[in-house]
Scaffold this active site. Structure first.
Site, PDB file in Angstrom:
ATOM      1  CD  GLU A 105     -73.710  36.263 -19.847  1.00  0.00           C
ATOM      2  OE1 GLU A 105     -72.629  36.863 -19.991  1.00  0.00           O
ATOM      3  OE2 GLU A 105     -73.807  35.022 -19.893  1.00  0.00           O
ATOM      4  CD  GLU A 118     -70.523  33.972 -16.798  1.00  0.00           C
ATOM      5  OE1 GLU A 118     -69.983  33.020 -17.401  1.00  0.00           O
ATOM      6  OE2 GLU A 118     -71.746  34.124 -16.750  1.00  0.00           O
TER       7      GLU A 118
END
Length: 805
Positions: free
Chosen positions: A533, A430
């Site tokens: 994820e 991220e």
């Protein structure tokens, strides 16, 4: 029962010097008898410093988890303290080590560690997750007492989005070697298919000559099987110049190798011997496995030529009251529980983890997505007052990324590249989160289906920077291992697709953006995609199951963890399949219904109209209500049919059966007694799960997960359950348990997995949560019999005996 992998491994290490973490020399752990003091003491580095009044402890050690919890600390790191502290120890270097090279190896120190030998600094390492070593030959005095001091600076304690811990929280080794020896992490094993039923094994060996003259050597590679029989061998001569390194590669043809797989994780060993004439001067043994990996943009992932859906979970590195200093036995128990419900992969979120975790995955048959970073050149938001609320902080690992990032990534790959369980390298998680910190004009467009706090922010770093960094990091990985793909977890694929970032990767992970799978597969047909994820929804799994081109997912998360806490009181995040002590939560049973091929069934209950709002996938396993209550019974199963019985009588059919999604439910009036669900599979015997109405707490029931432990700091896990006079679990119990131990053991910790209990976890008293807890007991270095006594007011006590050998 756990498989005693940790016990066997420890006993092997005690009886052999061959198993060095760095693949060379003669190593021994130096975890015992360290001195510790919190605070910054400037004179503590000095060789003759008086530390006699300091606390004595054994490593691994995490001082943050010792607390106290306080709302004045950051919620991001679990309301626990950081600070600065010192560790000291005497090193006894025997006189017969004169002329040897001496190294010290740290598996992990969080963070900003500086090491001093006899008062002189030998180096500093800021990254708290990276293993590192120093050559201390010139500073130690064989035949004399030497001092080691380690300063650990975690004064910027809100430096992570989750709990990190503080201190020397992994093992430490002292290593002796001849002047000519295998270089640290100098063994590299690869294999490839070479014709039908045979593999070509390649063993790359890097040799280091610290001497003053060139040496002619013979390098022998022996491949041994589980029975320690040599199945293949190679020998090659090499000359290593003075003060230089030399690398050679030997190839060994192996017919019909026993492949490493999830069902049968078969391991060989490479025994590397270095001879000077006929004299052996170094030796190493490395566990290896033969297996093939293939990734296809349309067909997904193949292990050993067979299509495989990756059923993965993300894992942080703590274990509740144990903090970040997690023993092997605890990880073994957790991983076995995860695998039992169908999980076949883990993601090391978002940093390299303890070496023993990879060893366990090798032996248990669990794939590992090995991840390096959570942030690159700029920091992310760190929440201080609760998850995603208030004003964030911006401390973090980005402050040393430019100087250390490539070195840290290199060392991760060098350390872990021989593990057959490792199947991908992740260079980031991220880092492309929209506006945290990178931004891009695409964020001004509507309908992009991407979370961001605002449109394009011109004062933020431009997302175009991501591509160049990703290319640089990917090149580092491929330099040291070209056999596995480079990946990353993208939080903002819409934004990143406008940059060169995805193109720098071999495999592209999407975080929580399953809605983009179809469109991006069509737009980028050569891109290999998976969920790096994901949430726990059925739809997120269906996107994997129903699309060949999506090869897997990684749930957030596999196990509850400290940090990323909500507003006080909150110890951490509770989205795990397992709780902090490794027990299966209701959502683990739900996941098992989706992932497992073995017939299973589970029942949980929720009071209709109750004050507490409980998601169906979190329905707890108890049958204690009031007459007149209407109760919703939630059932998870992978059977093709299920039925429910109350006190032996079958009730009505499910109100909304959905066998394809693994969940059924009934609404029935409460009646004390036995509630039972029965699953009818397509073949084989039925499966069942029962709940019974319990009475008041009557006794403590204690069962050792492993009642035999190693004298070398082995750890026993003891499951504690509060039961009534009939032996039924009392789910609603919160009795306070007092634990006392005797014999060659000590209490290591007690964990009940209550996410809002902000009390003292350093004493021998703890309240159970939902009628359960786990007690951890560690050996003290001597053989014998240990005893654990568990007591509570008004309850019958429990005793557990342990064998320490």
């Amino acid at each position: 029962m756990i498989n005693k992998i940790c016990l066997i491994t420890t006993l092997l290490f005690i009886n052999s010097h061959a198993f060095s973490q760095l693949n060379f020399g003669e190593s021994r752990k130096i975890n015992d008898n360290w001195k510790f003091r919190k605070g910054d003491i400037k004179e503590a580095a000095q060789a003759g410093f008086d530390d006699s009044k300091w606390r004595t402890l054994d490593l691994p050690h995490d001082w943050s988890v010792e607390g106290p919890y306080s709302p004045t600390f950051a919620s991001a790191t679990g309301y626990l303290p950081g600070g600065i502290a010192w560790y000291r120890r005497t090193l006894d270097i025997p006189s017969d080590k004169q002329g040897k090279q001496v190294y010290i190896y740290f598996e992990g120190v969080y963070r900003n560690s500086e090491v001093f030998i006899n008062g002189k600094s030998v180096g500093m390492r800021p990254n708290g997750y990276i293993s590192f070593y120093y050559d201390i030959t010139s500073l130690v005095k064989p035949g004399s007492k030497n001092s080691i001091a380690v300063r650990v600076d975690h004064s910027k304690s809100a430096d992570s989005r989750w709990y990190t811990g503080s201190g020397i929280y992994r093992d430490v080794y002292l290593i002796y070697a001849n002047p000519v020896h295998i270089a640290p992490w100098g063994i590299y094993f690869t294999s490839r298919e070479s014709g039908e039923s045979q593999h070509m094994a390649g063993v790359q060996t890097t040799l280091e000559n610290a001497g003053t003259k060139a040496e002619n050597l013979i390098v022998i590679q022996e491949l041994t099987d589980r029975q320690n029989q040599v199945v293949a061998k190679s020998s090659q001569k090499v000359k290593v110049g003075a003060q230089t390194k030399e690398t050679l590669t030997q190839e060994i043809m192996v017919k019909n190798p026993h492949l490493w797989s999830l069902e049968d994780p078969y391991l060989y060993r490479i025994r590397t011997k270095i001879l000077k004439g006929k004299e052996p001067i170094d030796q190493s043994e490395t566990a290896v496995g033969f297996r093939t990996l293939r990734f296809d943009a349309n067909k997904g992932f193949f292990l050993n030529g067979k299509s495989l859906k990756v059923k993965g979970v993300c894992l942080h590195h703590d274990a509740g009251s144990l903090g970040s200093a997690v023993p092997c036995e605890v990880w073994e128990y957790r991983l076995q529980n995860l695998k039992s419900l169908g999980c076949n992969a883990i993601r090391t979120s978002h940093n390299p983890q303890t070496p023993l975790l990879y060893d366990l995955c090798d032996k248990l048959g669990i794939l590992v997505l090995n991840e390096a970073f959570d942030e690159w050149e700029f920091p992310k938001k760190k929440w201080l007052e609760g998850w995603n609320v208030g004003t964030p902080g911006f401390e973090g690992a980005s402050e040393f990324f430019q100087e250390w990032g490539e070195t840290d990534l290199r060392d991760m790959v060098l350390r872990d590249r021989n593990h057959p369980s490792v199947f991908m390298w992740s260079i980031g998680n991220e880092v492309d989160y929209p506006n945290d910190p990178y931004s891009h004009p695409i964020l001004n467009k509507e309908g992009i289906q991407q979370q961001h706090t605002a449109g394009y922010l011109t004062d933020h770093p431009h997302a175009d920077r991501l591509g160049a960094i990703a290319k640089r990091l990917a090149a580092v990985v491929r330099k040291y291992d070209a056999t596995r793909p480079v990946t990353a977890g993208l939080a903002g694929p819409v934004m990143s697709n406008e940059t060169e970032y995805p193109g720098a990767l071999d495999v592209v992970g999407y975080n929580y953006t399953e809605n983009r799978y179809d469109m991006d597969h069509a737009k980028y047909p050569e891109r290999v995609l998976y969920g790096s994820e994901n949430g726990h929804s059925v739809d997120a799994w269906m996107a994997v199951r129903n699309n060949d081109y999506i090869f897997g997912q990684f749930l957030w998360t596999g196990i509850d963890y400290l940090g990323e806490s909500h507003a006080w009181p909150s110890r951490g995040f509770t989205s795990g399949l397992l709780d902090l002590n490794g027990h299966k939560k209701p959502r683990a049973w739900f996941r098992e219904s989706l992932w497992s091929e073995k017939p299973m069934i589970y029942a949980g209950t929720i009071k209709k109209g109750g004050r507490e709002r409980i998601a169906p996938t979190d329905a707890p396993p108890h049958w204690n209500y009031q007459l007149g209550d209407t109760v919703r019974v939630i059932c998870f199963t992978n059977c093709y049919e299920a039925k429910i019985l109350l006190n032996g009588k079958e009730t009505k059919n499910s109100d909304n059966p959905d066998y394809n999604r693994g969940i059924l439910s009934w609404e029935i009036p409460f009646e004390p007694g036995k509630l039972e669900v029965i699953g009818i599979p397509s073949s084989g015997p039925n499966v069942q799960f029962a709940l019974e109405t319990s009475n008041r707490p009557f006794a403590i029931q204690a069962d050792a997960v492993n009642d035999t432990i190693s004298a070398d700091k082995g750890v026993a896990l003891i499951q504690v359950t509060i039961v009534d006079e009939k032996g039924l679990p009392v789910f609603l119990s919160d009795d306070e348990i007092t634990c006392t131990v005797s014999g060659p053991v000590r209490l290591l910790g007690m964990e009940a997995s209550n996410p809002t209990d902000m009390g003292n976890y350093s004493d021998n008293r703890q309240r159970v949560f939902q009628g359960k807890m786990m007690v951890y007991v560690r050996s003290m270095g001597e053989k014998g019999k240990g005893k654990v006594i568990l007591e509570a007011p008004w309850l019958e006590k429990a005793e557990v005996g342990l064998e320490v050998k």
